[in-house]
Design a protein around this motif. Structure first.
Motif, PDB file in Angstrom:
ATOM      1  N   UNK A  95      -1.259-117.241  29.882  1.00 52.02           N
ATOM      2  CA  UNK A  95      -1.257-116.314  31.017  1.00 52.02           C
ATOM      3  C   UNK A  95      -2.619-116.283  31.699  1.00 52.02           C
ATOM      4  N   UNK A  96      -3.640-116.413  30.890  1.00 53.41           N
ATOM      5  CA  UNK A  96      -4.982-116.444  31.493  1.00 53.41           C
ATOM      6  C   UNK A  96      -5.130-117.684  32.367  1.00 53.41           C
ATOM      7  N   UNK A  97      -4.642-118.825  31.859  1.00 51.06           N
ATOM      8  CA  UNK A  97      -4.709-120.074  32.628  1.00 51.06           C
ATOM      9  C   UNK A  97      -3.930-119.915  33.938  1.00 51.06           C
ATOM     10  N   UNK A  98      -2.722-119.371  33.815  1.00 50.32           N
ATOM     11  CA  UNK A  98      -1.892-119.201  35.015  1.00 50.32           C
ATOM     12  C   UNK A  98      -2.590-118.309  36.033  1.00 50.32           C
ATOM     13  N   UNK A  99      -3.222-117.232  35.533  1.00 46.79           N
ATOM     14  CA  UNK A  99      -3.877-116.297  36.442  1.00 46.79           C
ATOM     15  C   UNK A  99      -5.012-116.973  37.192  1.00 46.79           C
ATOM     16  N   UNK A 100      -5.746-117.828  36.502  1.00 43.43           N
ATOM     17  CA  UNK A 100      -6.876-118.505  37.167  1.00 43.43           C
ATOM     18  C   UNK A 100      -6.362-119.437  38.273  1.00 43.43           C
ATOM     19  N   UNK A 101      -5.296-120.213  37.959  1.00 41.69           N
ATOM     20  CA  UNK A 101      -4.716-121.068  39.016  1.00 41.69           C
ATOM     21  C   UNK A 101      -4.264-120.230  40.200  1.00 41.69           C
ATOM     22  N   UNK A 102      -3.597-119.120  39.883  1.00 41.14           N
ATOM     23  CA  UNK A 102      -3.049-118.275  40.944  1.00 41.14           C
ATOM     24  C   UNK A 102      -4.148-117.752  41.860  1.00 41.14           C
ATOM     25  N   UNK A 103      -5.236-117.317  41.240  1.00 35.93           N
ATOM     26  CA  UNK A 103      -6.338-116.798  42.043  1.00 35.93           C
ATOM     27  C   UNK A 103      -6.916-117.908  42.931  1.00 35.93           C
ATOM     28  N   UNK A 104      -7.054-119.111  42.363  1.00 35.38           N
ATOM     29  CA  UNK A 104      -7.596-120.216  43.163  1.00 35.38           C
ATOM     30  C   UNK A 104      -6.677-120.534  44.341  1.00 35.38           C
ATOM     31  N   UNK A 105      -5.377-120.621  44.061  1.00 41.55           N
ATOM     32  CA  UNK A 105      -4.430-120.985  45.123  1.00 41.55           C
ATOM     33  C   UNK A 105      -4.404-119.908  46.200  1.00 41.55           C
ATOM     34  N   UNK A 137      -1.236-127.463  52.185  1.00 39.41           N
ATOM     35  CA  UNK A 137      -0.239-127.442  51.120  1.00 39.41           C
ATOM     36  C   UNK A 137      -0.438-128.598  50.154  1.00 39.41           C
ATOM     37  N   UNK A 138      -0.750-129.774  50.718  1.00 37.99           N
ATOM     38  CA  UNK A 138      -0.978-130.943  49.862  1.00 37.99           C
ATOM     39  C   UNK A 138      -2.177-130.715  48.937  1.00 37.99           C
ATOM     40  N   UNK A 139      -3.219-130.077  49.463  1.00 42.14           N
ATOM     41  CA  UNK A 139      -4.386-129.814  48.629  1.00 42.14           C
ATOM     42  C   UNK A 139      -4.041-128.830  47.510  1.00 42.14           C
ATOM     43  N   UNK A 140      -3.206-127.859  47.807  1.00 43.29           N
ATOM     44  CA  UNK A 140      -2.793-126.907  46.778  1.00 43.29           C
ATOM     45  C   UNK A 140      -1.956-127.614  45.712  1.00 43.29           C
TER      46      UNK A 140
END
Ligand code: ADP
Ligand code: MG
Lengths: 245, 274
Positions: free
Chosen positions: A217-227, A178-181
């Motif tokens: 939204x594109x930025x958010x999607x990339x973070x979401x996929x990584x997490x 969780x800390x890494x996320x």
């Protein structure tokens, strides 16, 4: 009676128009002038900063946790322990953005490498949280484990390394993950020192195209996929550790 | 400095462990109030006494898991409670913390300890539990350590558990493994702190029989236990600890059949009821 044919044509026309608008916007925000590269390069910077900050945070966190635990148990390392406590208090008591600004404009004012400054700032910040997680992991281990190790003639450090820490880390793996996320997402404030990370990349596109919707939204999607990817990997690791022992 | 002790047969032998006026205080609580005793090579000493009388603390002081408040402990003629700071003429030298730790570690590696709750390492296989200390402390090559571990496992009938994790075996098996883990260090003395108290009754026997076998091989043993039959059968000497002192000691038959103190009689009656 409803005119099916005309309704269908109407919907189709509406969709086609939306698609056209979307297509134009997509072209403007990502394709034209190779703007997608802001996101692509930004992603590279975000990953680079997060990766090395995690490493630095882990090294710092383990060191501080071990010093603090050893002090609590044996009363050794008085001065070091004091330094660690100041570090934990300051880092956890001030906002990340402020720490980043102070790092860049005060402490490392003479350093030009923004990526390096960001790695240090985020790593030092994360180290404080990792330290407390590891320390709670160490104190969760039954004291019989340390005694068994010592009674066999293992030194304090050997017992820590081979017996206590492996169990402690396993126990706090979810909290560490969780800390890494959190760290990965927190690097999104790197733009404050004009570092072109993923978030800043989206921001630059918006400032050029005057449209906010798609870039952010594109930025958010990339973070979401990584997490989500990271969460999935972590779950797999946890399950694997669960099966042995 | 350390005169000769006598064992059951009356033969004078030099002690391997000698404790002199050992005291231990936790804050304001005086737990050990001056214990002196000598333990001979190959002697089996059983320690009994009411809960809270300081039996565990005494055992833990003997391998320095607890630091004595005062008193001295000799192991094989070497004073060890000072961490090796005392030379043979009795004078104290200055030793760094690291040097003292080193001496204490070496000393502990020669004394095995078996705990009530086994304290196996749950993240390691049985085999790794046994080979860890020989490899890391004695520097034994992995192959040799494993070979030795398997031999010891064979002696307690548990070779088929070598690859298991502690969570996958029974309490009696855990304790037998814990004994093997200590034996892998080739200790000169074994300390047992209520090794069967946490076990289901049907598993007590398998652990006691391993201990009996050890005694038969002349391992020096100090055993805290409530198993009076075991004490009567195996012990050379029984110590009755009460209020942090050895109130009474003797051969099992002396102590069990003719206790001198009311406290001892009271305790034996209470234990006998179970
Ligand atoms: N680490 C410690 N800190 C404070 N008190 C302790 C500690 N260890 C043991 N004691 C106390 O010392 C007394 C003797 O304990 P112990 O040696 O475990 O007795 P026994 O094993 O005979 O039951 C008890 O009152 C116990 O609460
Ligand atoms: Mg006890």
């Amino acid at each position: 009676m409803i005119d099916f044919q005309n309704t269908f044509i109407g919907i189709w026309a509406w969709l086609a128009e939306r698609w056209d608008t979307f297509h134009t916007a997509f072209y403007l925000n990502f394709i034209k002038n190779d703007r997608w590269q802001y996101l692509w390069r930004g992603l590279g910077v975000t990953l680079e900063v997060a990766f090395f900050a995690v490493l630095l945070g882990a090294v710092l966190g383990f060191t501080v946790a071990i010093i603090r635990s050893t002090h609590d148990k044996h009363g050794r390392f008085g001065l070091l322990n004091f330094v660690c406590r100041v570090y934990l208090t300051v880092v956890r008591g001030t906002p990340m953005v402020v720490q980043l600004l102070i790092s860049y404009f005060v402490i490392f004012a003479s350093v030009n490498n923004k990526v390096l400054v960001a790695i240090v700032a985020f790593g030092v910040n994360s180290g404080a949280y990792v330290a407390e997680i590891i320390r709670s992991g160490i104190s969760s281990i039954d004291r019989g484990q340390m005694e068994a190790g010592r009674s066999l003639g293992l030194s304090y450090w050997q017992t820590l390394r081979y017996i206590i820490l492996p169990q402690a880390v396993k126990n706090v793996l979810p909290a560490l993950g969780n800390e890494f996320i959190v760290l990965l997402k927190e690097t999104s404030v790197a733009g404050y020192i004009a570092l072109q990370d993923l978030t800043k990349g989206g921001d630059i596109i918006r400032s050029q195209t005057y449209s906010a919707f798609l870039p952010y939204f594109a930025v958010a999607a990339v973070y979401l996929v990584m997490v989500m990817t990271f969460t999935w990997l972590l779950g797999k690791l946890e399950r694997r550790l669960q099966t042995d022992a | 400095m350390h005169s000769d002790a006598e064992n059951k047969s009356g033969r004078a032998v030099s002690p391997i462990l000698e404790v002199e006026d050992l005291k231990k205080r936790f804050g304001r609580l005086n737990v050990l109030n001056g214990i002196s005793t000598k333990i001979a090579h190959g002697e089996v000493v059983v320690m009994i006494g009411p809960s809270g009388s300081g039996k565990s603390t005494f055992l833990r002081c003997m391998n320095l898991l607890e630091r004595p408040t005062s008193g001295r402990i000799w192991f094989g003629g070497e004073e060890i409670s000072s961490g090796g700071a005392m030379s043979s003429d009795g004078s104290l030298q200055r030793l760094s913390h690291a040097r003292r730790e080193e001496n204490v570690n070496r000393y502990r590696s020669e004394i095995g300890m078996v705990f009530q709750h086994f304290n196996l390492f749950p993240h390691m296989t049985v085999l790794d539990n046994i080979t860890l200390a020989p490899r890391k402390v004695l520097g034994m090559p992995a192959e040799e350590a494993e070979k030795r571990a398997m031999e010891l496992l064979a002696r307690v009938g548990l070779t088929d558990k070598a690859g298991n994790y502690p969570s996958q075996i029974s309490g009696g098996q855990k304790q037998r493994i814990a004994i093997v883990r200590s034996l892998a260090m080739k200790p000169k003395v074994m300390l047992f702190d209520e090794p069967t108290s946490a076990l289901d009754p049907e598993m007590v026997g398998e652990v006691l029989s391993v201990m009996k076998a050890l005694a038969a091989e002349h391992m020096t043993m100090v055993v805290v236990t409530h198993e009076m039959r075991f004490a009567a059968e195996v012990a050379d000497r029984v110590l009755f600890l009460d209020g942090g002192v050895i109130l009474e000691e003797g051969t099992p038959s002396e102590l069990f059949n003719n206790p001198k103190h009311d406290r001892t009689r009271e305790f034996l009656n209470k234990v006998g009821e179970d």
